[in-house]
Design an enzyme around this catalytic site. Structure first.
Site, PDB file in Angstrom:
ATOM      1  N   TYR A  87      63.531  25.724  14.976  1.00 30.78           N
ATOM      2  CA  TYR A  87      62.557  25.001  15.802  1.00 30.78           C
ATOM      3  C   TYR A  87      61.218  24.903  15.074  1.00 30.78           C
ATOM      4  O   TYR A  87      60.606  23.826  15.015  1.00 30.78           O
ATOM      5  CB  TYR A  87      62.375  25.710  17.145  1.00 30.78           C
ATOM      6  CG  TYR A  87      61.286  25.095  17.986  1.00 30.78           C
ATOM      7  CD1 TYR A  87      61.505  23.918  18.684  1.00 30.78           C
ATOM      8  CD2 TYR A  87      60.016  25.666  18.045  1.00 30.78           C
ATOM      9  CE1 TYR A  87      60.493  23.314  19.430  1.00 30.78           C
ATOM     10  CE2 TYR A  87      59.000  25.078  18.792  1.00 30.78           C
ATOM     11  CZ  TYR A  87      59.248  23.904  19.477  1.00 30.78           C
ATOM     12  OH  TYR A  87      58.236  23.318  20.202  1.00 30.78           O
ATOM     13  N   ARG A 122      49.821  33.708  19.584  1.00 31.96           N
ATOM     14  CA  ARG A 122      48.500  33.695  20.208  1.00 31.96           C
ATOM     15  C   ARG A 122      48.521  32.999  21.571  1.00 31.96           C
ATOM     16  O   ARG A 122      47.836  33.424  22.513  1.00 31.96           O
ATOM     17  CB  ARG A 122      47.517  32.982  19.293  1.00 31.96           C
ATOM     18  CG  ARG A 122      46.078  32.931  19.796  1.00 31.96           C
ATOM     19  CD  ARG A 122      45.312  31.833  19.103  1.00 31.96           C
ATOM     20  NE  ARG A 122      45.913  30.524  19.362  1.00 31.96           N
ATOM     21  CZ  ARG A 122      45.681  29.443  18.622  1.00 31.96           C
ATOM     22  NH1 ARG A 122      44.874  29.516  17.577  1.00 31.96           N
ATOM     23  NH2 ARG A 122      46.260  28.284  18.920  1.00 31.96           N
ATOM     24  N   ARG A 162      56.633  27.303  29.120  1.00 33.74           N
ATOM     25  CA  ARG A 162      57.139  26.967  27.789  1.00 33.74           C
ATOM     26  C   ARG A 162      57.453  28.287  27.100  1.00 33.74           C
ATOM     27  O   ARG A 162      56.581  29.142  26.960  1.00 33.74           O
ATOM     28  CB  ARG A 162      56.100  26.172  26.987  1.00 33.74           C
ATOM     29  CG  ARG A 162      55.779  24.804  27.559  1.00 33.74           C
ATOM     30  CD  ARG A 162      54.972  23.976  26.556  1.00 33.74           C
ATOM     31  NE  ARG A 162      53.667  24.568  26.296  1.00 33.74           N
ATOM     32  CZ  ARG A 162      52.520  24.094  26.780  1.00 33.74           C
ATOM     33  NH1 ARG A 162      52.530  23.039  27.572  1.00 33.74           N
ATOM     34  NH2 ARG A 162      51.379  24.675  26.489  1.00 33.74           N
ATOM     35  N   PHE A 194      41.669  22.953   2.393  1.00 36.15           N
ATOM     36  CA  PHE A 194      42.400  22.445   3.548  1.00 36.15           C
ATOM     37  C   PHE A 194      43.567  23.367   3.915  1.00 36.15           C
ATOM     38  O   PHE A 194      43.843  23.586   5.093  1.00 36.15           O
ATOM     39  CB  PHE A 194      42.918  21.037   3.234  1.00 36.15           C
ATOM     40  CG  PHE A 194      43.860  20.482   4.256  1.00 36.15           C
ATOM     41  CD1 PHE A 194      43.395  19.966   5.450  1.00 36.15           C
ATOM     42  CD2 PHE A 194      45.225  20.478   4.019  1.00 36.15           C
ATOM     43  CE1 PHE A 194      44.275  19.453   6.399  1.00 36.15           C
ATOM     44  CE2 PHE A 194      46.112  19.967   4.958  1.00 36.15           C
ATOM     45  CZ  PHE A 194      45.633  19.454   6.153  1.00 36.15           C
TER      46      PHE A 194
END
Length: 491
Positions: free
Chosen positions: A189, A236, A246, A310
């Site tokens: 997933y 978290r 969920r 980034f």
């Protein structure tokens, strides 16, 4: 942060206040996408792209600022990549959309992304990013203006991701199984929702020419970068996801018998189950940490500074977040976040592979320090943290220090004189120098045995020689004084 918040921080957390002031004063913004000279690459002069930048600010909690600082047209490209995947994720996350409607939406989203004028207003009213899909035509318009090489990557990754999301959503809707059962399912997933993002970014970096062409083929470490960030977010966001029904934590971890044998994931949030619930959190953190060294390997091969920033900033934030949630009962009751000053400090420090590696190491040490021997994961935590420590020592040994010259500003390497490894390095260096001299002697037709490298006198040897000379002079002086007193007593 308002003036009152800053004043409160000055009184209660003066060190953090100083850090934020340093960040505001010394952390310069690398790029202003609104500046006229940036319009050809940022697209700010187009109404549709300006709206896309606004959507990026609205939908991204952490990536917006670092995306804008990417070089050239890579910033605009990755902003659109993010919005496409955010739109897809908004449909997948929305539990109000029935499966028979969600399936065709998900499985054709890559086509809709390049269909001019396509929008969608079928999200539930409480879906936080629904407005992005209501105005999705601005994204499709900008996708049509992208370089074909970039567009091909974005559409391909979207296609792969949507199929994976659709499979998981259909399974949950038709079988009634709301949980991921195994760690293998969890990895799959996370691969679909984040690992593919890592692969797509690597392909975009290579397509831009800002990174090596071979980076796009480094699928394993690209996947690990994505999984580290995604799994950290899943840990978290425990409380928020529980409330929204969920469930992303795999039952193989939270349902273990040695954690108390939970039968429902919501039981972890009950105060009476706090101790065992923290063992489950520990198991989730261990699982996330196994991607840390791959992430460090990925960061180490990047060469463009804006690309490195980034990737590095979210990675160091993820490690700091894992340290924050580990053995922290508050994360079971609310979403916990890194304090602003800590985040600013991480941003300022995430500038090169060595410093980032040490940030990873520091987070791992704090996690290990909080680990309890009573935790069923104690040994696995120790091993996971040890692997990060080992990686850092192998790639960036701690006895090698980097010093900056106060005059020229140049950075040079210095060895720790109090570390035993320094002596080994010096002996190896001396041996290499001797071998080089002997090789040159052979090339010149000389006998290497007759040539010896001049011995370098150590500081200790010089000190000993000076002490011996002072002692000799002192003895001679005392002898002269004794002779004068003995043979010339009246004088």
């Amino acid at each position: 942060m308002g003036a009152l918040d800053m004043l409160t921080m000055l009184v209660l957390h003066p060190v953090e206040f100083r850090t934020l002031i340093q960040y505001k004063l010394y952390h310069e913004k690398k790029r202003d996408i609104t500046a006229q000279q940036e319009h050809p690459t940022s697209g700010w002069d187009r109404k549709s792209m300006r709206r896309c930048w606004e959507f990026l600010d609205m939908t991204s909690r952490s990536f917006s600022a670092v995306i804008k600082e990417l070089d050239g047209d890579l910033a605009r490209t990755i902003a659109l990549f993010y919005l496409v995947l955010r739109g897809l994720d908004t449909i997948e996350d929305d539990m109000t959309i029935p499966d028979e409607k969600k399936q065709p939406l998900l499985r054709t989203f890559h086509e809709k992304t390049v269909t001019p004028g396509w929008t969608f207003d079928g999200n539930g009213p409480d879906e936080k990013d629904r407005q992005l899909l209501v105005e999705y035509d601005v994204v499709t318009e900008e996708m049509g203006l992208l370089d074909p090489n970039y567009r091909e990557v974005i559409v391909d990754i979207c296609h792969k991701m949507e199929d994976g999301m659709a499979d998981f959503a259909h399974k949950a809707a038709t079988t009634g199984r709301i949980y991921l059962d195994t760690i293998e399912d969890y990895d799959l997933y996370c691969h679909y929702v984040a690992g593919l993002v890592g692969e797509g970014l690597s392909r975009l970096f290579s397509a831009s020419g800002k990174e090596a062409n071979w980076l796009q083929y480094q699928l394993e470490i690209s996947n690990s970068m994505g999984l580290l960030l995604q799994k950290t977010n899943i840990i978290r966001d425990f409380r928020e996801d529980i409330e929204e029904k969920r469930y992303f934590w795999p039952k193989e971890i939270w349902g273990r018998e040695d954690y108390g044998g939970f039968t429902e994931m919501a039981q972890l949030a009950q105060p009476e189950n706090e101790r065992n619930a923290l063992w489950a959190v520990s198991g989730m953190v261990v699982d996330a940490l196994r991607h840390a060294t791959d992430a460090l390997d990925y960061l180490r091969v990047l060469k463009n500074q804006s690309v490195f920033n980034f990737c590095a900033i979210p990675a160091t934030m993820a490690m700091a977040t894992l340290e924050l949630v580990f053995m922290n009962p508050e994360m079971l009751q609310r979403n916990v976040k890194i304090r602003k000053a800590a985040a600013a400090k991480l941003i300022m420090a995430s500038t090169n592979p060595r410093d980032v590696a040490y940030l990873f190491r520091d987070s791992a040490r704090k996690i290990h320090a909080k680990a309890s021997p009573a935790d069923p994961n104690f040994l696995r935590i120790s091993v996971a943290c040890g692997k990060i420590e080992q990686w850092c020592e192998r790639q960036f040994p701690s006895f090698v220090r980097m010093q900056q010259s106060g005059t020229s500003g140049d950075v040079y390497q210095m060895l720790d004189p109090f570390d035993a490894r320094t002596r080994i390095v010096e002996l190896d260096k001396k041996r290499e120098q001797q071998l080089a001299i002997e090789k040159r002697a052979l090339a010149a037709g000389l006998d290497p045995q007759q040539i010896r490298q001049p011995q370098q006198t150590s500081t200790m040897e010089i000190a000993g020689l000076v002490a011996a000379m002072v002692g000799f002079i002192l003895i001679i002086s005392l002898g002269v004084i004794w002779a004068v007193l003995k043979y010339f007593p009246d004088n």
